[in-house]
Design a protein around this motif. Sequence first.
Motif, PDB file in Angstrom:
ATOM      1  N   THR A 163      19.319-101.266   7.002  1.00  0.00           N
ATOM      2  CA  THR A 163      19.778 -99.788   6.769  1.00  0.00           C
ATOM      3  C   THR A 163      21.263 -99.931   6.065  1.00  0.00           C
ATOM      4  O   THR A 163      22.231 -98.707   6.673  1.00  0.00           O
ATOM      5  CB  THR A 163      20.469-100.142   8.400  1.00  0.00           C
TER       6      THR A 163
ATOM      7  N   LEU B 170      11.657 -94.344  13.068  1.00  0.00           N
ATOM      8  CA  LEU B 170      11.595 -92.713  12.720  1.00  0.00           C
ATOM      9  C   LEU B 170      10.448 -92.484  12.969  1.00  0.00           C
ATOM     10  O   LEU B 170       8.633 -93.563  12.827  1.00  0.00           O
ATOM     11  CB  LEU B 170      11.969 -92.402  11.413  1.00  0.00           C
TER      12      LEU B 170
ATOM     13  N   GLN C 197      18.866 -86.638   8.712  1.00  0.00           N
ATOM     14  CA  GLN C 197      19.077 -86.242   9.655  1.00  0.00           C
ATOM     15  C   GLN C 197      20.203 -87.364  10.403  1.00  0.00           C
ATOM     16  O   GLN C 197      20.244 -87.581  11.993  1.00  0.00           O
ATOM     17  CB  GLN C 197      18.337 -85.189  11.282  1.00  0.00           C
ATOM     18  N   ASP C 198      19.213 -88.917   9.532  1.00  0.00           N
ATOM     19  CA  ASP C 198      19.539 -89.973  10.320  1.00  0.00           C
ATOM     20  C   ASP C 198      20.472 -90.607   8.740  1.00  0.00           C
ATOM     21  O   ASP C 198      19.583 -91.106   7.775  1.00  0.00           O
ATOM     22  CB  ASP C 198      18.432 -90.850  10.775  1.00  0.00           C
TER      23      ASP C 198
ATOM     24  N   ASP D 183      21.425 -93.701   8.922  1.00  0.00           N
ATOM     25  CA  ASP D 183      20.730 -95.447   8.617  1.00  0.00           C
ATOM     26  C   ASP D 183      19.422 -94.807   7.842  1.00  0.00           C
ATOM     27  O   ASP D 183      18.276 -96.115   6.713  1.00  0.00           O
ATOM     28  CB  ASP D 183      20.285 -96.466   9.946  1.00  0.00           C
TER      29      ASP D 183
END
Length: 255
Positions: free
Chosen positions: A160, A202, A210-211, A213
Amino acid sequence: IQSMSPASDEHLEALVTCLASPDPELRDQFAYTRLANLLRDQRPATGQLEFLSVQLDQLLHQPDPVGVAHPFAIHALAELARTDRIEAWMSPAQRQELVDKASNYLENVSDYRGFESQVGWRHGVAHGADLAMQLTLNPALGRAQQLQLLQAIARQVAPTHAYRFGEPGRLARPVLFIARREELEQQDWQAWFEELTDPAPLQGWEAVWQDADGLARRHNLRAFALEIYLNATLSEQPGIQTLQPHALEVIQALR
């Protein structure tokens, strides 16, 4: 250090001690470079190589508040692994121990710092990949050891943290050299690339937008897959060429 015999235990120990220095000139330009040149040009006796291995292992397990000692211990172990590749001196047990060190290090790297002007390079992931590469080039490495290293590499392909110091290219190199050996089955490669492509936790890669990481993981995985795809496309080695469709599937999954 300059006045010591290059092959003496005292000289090797002093150079290893310098690998923990926060001074990049002492650590990188002097100590690491001197060690690498010694191992490549003069090839110390087996007893000295074993002594150096012990010293580097001790450095690897010492506290590392600045974050340079462990990456440079691994960097030097890559040069040590190269000596065994050029002219075998390790026992199978010693070689497996080095494979275990490489795997454990790559699986557990969490310091992703690369270059900083005051401290110089840390680059733990790249150094771990370099050790894996030297091991994968060794004809004595068995199939199980190749799979062990691949599993460790997979842990660092898409963290990440967004890579920016060339890590995907360095991680790709040992993978390409394993493929060149043509000792793994296609189902091994299929399973390995499928694991890399899994977007979990996910639901799918479309959710990454929308993330934060997820975006970093996508960035890293895509860069790695492109490295594999480009090298497989340009390679004349049949084993490396077989990675092309696997890499392309990863790239398409991330579109």
